[in-house]
Design a protein around this motif. Structure first.
Motif, PDB file in Angstrom:
ATOM      1  N   TRP A 244       0.825  -1.208   0.000  1.00 14.56           N
ATOM      2  CA  TRP A 244       0.000   0.000   0.000  1.00 14.56           C
ATOM      3  C   TRP A 244       0.866   1.267   0.000  1.00 14.56           C
ATOM      4  O   TRP A 244       0.511   2.273  -0.637  1.00 14.56           O
ATOM      5  N   GLY A 248      -0.581   2.756  -3.035  1.00 16.46           N
ATOM      6  CA  GLY A 248      -1.836   3.321  -2.562  1.00 16.46           C
ATOM      7  C   GLY A 248      -2.218   4.621  -3.244  1.00 16.46           C
ATOM      8  O   GLY A 248      -3.374   4.813  -3.646  1.00 16.46           O
ATOM      9  N   ASP A 249      -1.264   5.538  -3.390  1.00 19.78           N
ATOM     10  CA  ASP A 249      -1.565   6.823  -4.027  1.00 19.78           C
ATOM     11  C   ASP A 249      -2.021   6.622  -5.469  1.00 19.78           C
ATOM     12  O   ASP A 249      -2.983   7.257  -5.921  1.00 19.78           O
ATOM     13  N   TRP A 250      -1.335   5.750  -6.200  1.00 19.83           N
ATOM     14  CA  TRP A 250      -1.708   5.500  -7.598  1.00 19.83           C
ATOM     15  C   TRP A 250      -3.100   4.869  -7.676  1.00 19.83           C
ATOM     16  O   TRP A 250      -3.911   5.233  -8.531  1.00 19.83           O
ATOM     17  N   ILE A 251      -3.397   3.948  -6.792  1.00 24.62           N
ATOM     18  CA  ILE A 251      -4.702   3.288  -6.791  1.00 24.62           C
ATOM     19  C   ILE A 251      -5.810   4.296  -6.485  1.00 24.62           C
ATOM     20  O   ILE A 251      -6.852   4.317  -7.153  1.00 24.62           O
ATOM     21  N   ARG A 252      -5.602   5.162  -5.510  1.00 23.62           N
ATOM     22  CA  ARG A 252      -6.621   6.164  -5.188  1.00 23.62           C
ATOM     23  C   ARG A 252      -6.804   7.157  -6.334  1.00 23.62           C
ATOM     24  O   ARG A 252      -7.932   7.588  -6.616  1.00 23.62           O
ATOM     25  N   ARG A 253      -5.711   7.509  -7.009  1.00 24.57           N
ATOM     26  CA  ARG A 253      -5.786   8.500  -8.081  1.00 24.57           C
ATOM     27  C   ARG A 253      -6.388   7.926  -9.367  1.00 24.57           C
ATOM     28  O   ARG A 253      -7.251   8.530  -9.995  1.00 24.57           O
ATOM     29  N   GLU A 254      -5.946   6.728  -9.756  1.00 25.20           N
ATOM     30  CA  GLU A 254      -6.331   6.175 -11.056  1.00 25.20           C
ATOM     31  C   GLU A 254      -7.536   5.245 -10.990  1.00 25.20           C
ATOM     32  O   GLU A 254      -8.132   4.952 -12.026  1.00 25.20           O
ATOM     33  N   ARG A 255      -7.869   4.745  -9.812  1.00 21.05           N
ATOM     34  CA  ARG A 255      -8.996   3.833  -9.636  1.00 21.05           C
ATOM     35  C   ARG A 255      -8.979   2.670 -10.649  1.00 21.05           C
ATOM     36  O   ARG A 255      -9.933   2.447 -11.389  1.00 21.05           O
ATOM     37  N   SER A 263      -7.992  -7.501  -5.698  1.00 17.47           N
ATOM     38  CA  SER A 263      -8.728  -6.370  -5.137  1.00 17.47           C
ATOM     39  C   SER A 263      -8.955  -6.551  -3.640  1.00 17.47           C
ATOM     40  O   SER A 263      -8.759  -5.615  -2.839  1.00 17.47           O
ATOM     41  N   GLN A 267      -7.550  -4.158  -0.592  1.00 16.79           N
ATOM     42  CA  GLN A 267      -8.421  -3.536   0.405  1.00 16.79           C
ATOM     43  C   GLN A 267      -7.909  -3.802   1.817  1.00 16.79           C
ATOM     44  O   GLN A 267      -7.907  -2.911   2.668  1.00 16.79           O
ATOM     45  N   ALA A 270      -4.836  -1.661   2.560  1.00 16.74           N
ATOM     46  CA  ALA A 270      -5.145  -0.268   2.895  1.00 16.74           C
ATOM     47  C   ALA A 270      -5.500  -0.095   4.361  1.00 16.74           C
ATOM     48  O   ALA A 270      -5.450   1.021   4.892  1.00 16.74           O
TER      49      ALA A 270
END
Length: 384
Positions: A244, A248-255, A263, A267, A270
């Motif tokens: 994470w 984590g930042d890339w996942i939150r930004r790019e979804r 997945s 989760q 996180a």
């Protein structure tokens, strides 16, 4: 061959030995997709090879890049976006991951050497499932620049081959410095290995060649009661925290869209708190200290590479925890581990894993060559 991604058109057979590269490792002019379409779309094509690719190019020709589980965060070899590479040793079974495509093309004879990565077993698991030799090197002896990270404390570039001689040829180019290949005094086959008794007996029998070469066999337990699961849980927690932190930042930004299992794992990652990660790291430090003391310079630890052969493709309950119990010790220690295709269980490949103190890579390669002449032992009782 399903599962082989060739980003460059190959119009003729390359000269010399062929190298397949996992799709988390940069090859100049080829995209690095990390097994996910959104990662592919949001990252530029590398202009330079990863350091490990540069080293291997001295004697190997890159023939393509190969499938990986998403972000390399899985051990099954499946991918919700690109499909599952076919396991040549058992087409109705999982190939193992996350170096899934690398293993399948080497096992199919489409490449001589596979370059992948191993964090929690991503070389050793597919080696066991497809009947290959696999080397996870000492952390301190290989560069990691130009590789998509997963959990940096545990990530290491690693190799797959059909024979120990090609594996050694790749290791000679890959590893920093040279360590003497002195044979250990003792091979340690713990009596508390958490696998089925018939698997334990089958693989223990493959160690007879090492005993015949003068090594002593010890069966002392490795951990106290509950130790295997406690250490596996701590490893999983630290790995998740680092995953994470990296993504984590890339996942939150790019979804990005991930497959169901990856997945769910992300989760949970996180939700790992700093306090949980701190406590888990202290458990891993204690485990690493214990392994360092007990291995020393004259002992090799032997374990099943996986607790069973490759599960069926339609098996929804792949026992990741049972696999990681065995595979997490090498990344915790930072030492080398080699997986050997020494057995067949109900007709399916099953690997033996050897683990040594950091820096003893050449010792394990020598033992792999010693064991390779034995031929696979088989267990063919009535299938369950």
């Amino acid at each position: 061959m399903n599962g082989f991604v060739s980003w460059l058109p190959v119009t003729a057979a390359p000269a010399g030995l062929r190298l397949a590269v996992k799709d988390v490792i940069d090859v100049a002019g080829m995209p690095t997709g990390a097994g996910n379409p959104r990662w592919l779309a949001t990252h530029p094509i590398p202009e330079q090879d990863a350091d490990v690719v540069q080293r291997l190019r001295r004697e190997f020709t890159v023939v393509g890049k190969t499938h990986t589980d998403e972000l390399a965060y899985s051990l099954t070899g499946t991918n919700a976006h690109y499909g599952t590479p076919v396991n040549p040793a058992a087409p109705d079974r999982m190939p193992g991951g996350s170096s899934s495509g690398t293993a399948t093309v080497v096992a199919a004879g489409l490449a001589d050497l596979g370059l992948g990565t191993d964090t929690a077993g991503s070389i050793r698991v597919p080696a066991s499932y497809t009947g290959l030799y696999g080397l996870r090197p000492s952390h301190s002896r290989v560069p990691r620049t130009g590789i998509v990270p997963l959990a940096p404390s545990f990530d290491v570039p690693a190799l797959l081959a059909r024979d120990p001689q090609t594996l050694r040829a790749g290791a000679r180019l890959l590893l920093d410095a040279v360590s003497p290949a002195t044979l250990p005094r003792t091979v340690w086959w713990p009596g508390d290995i958490p696998v089925a008794p018939d698997v334990r007996d089958l693989l223990r029998g493959t160690l007879s060649r090492l005993v015949g070469a003068g090594l002593e066999l010890t069966t002392a337990p490795l951990f106290d009661s509950g130790g295997w699961d406690r250490i596996r849980a701590a490893f999983t927690t630290v790995q998740a925290a680092e995953v994470w932190e990296q993504h984590g930042d890339w996942i939150r930004r790019e979804r990005p869209i991930f497959g169901r299992n990856v997945s769910a794992r992300l989760q949970l990652a996180a939700e790992v708190t700093p306090a949980l990660a701190y406590e888990a790291r202290s458990i891993l430090r204690e485990a690493a200290d214990r392994l360092t003391r007990m291995l020393g310079e004259d002992r090799v630890l032997a374990l099943p590479a996986t607790p069973e052969p490759a599960p069926p493709l339609d098996d929804p309950g792949h026992a990741r925890a049972a696999v990681v119990r065995l595979t997490c010790l090498a990344p915790i220690l930072g030492g080398p581990s080699v997986s050997l295709p020494v057995a067949r269980y109900h007709g399916l490949p099953l690997g033996l894993s050897l683990l040594a103190a950091p820096g003893r890579d050449e010792t394990l390669l020598t033992l792999a060559e010693l064991l390779s002449g034995q031929g696979p032992r088989t267990f063919a009782a009535e299938s369950p």
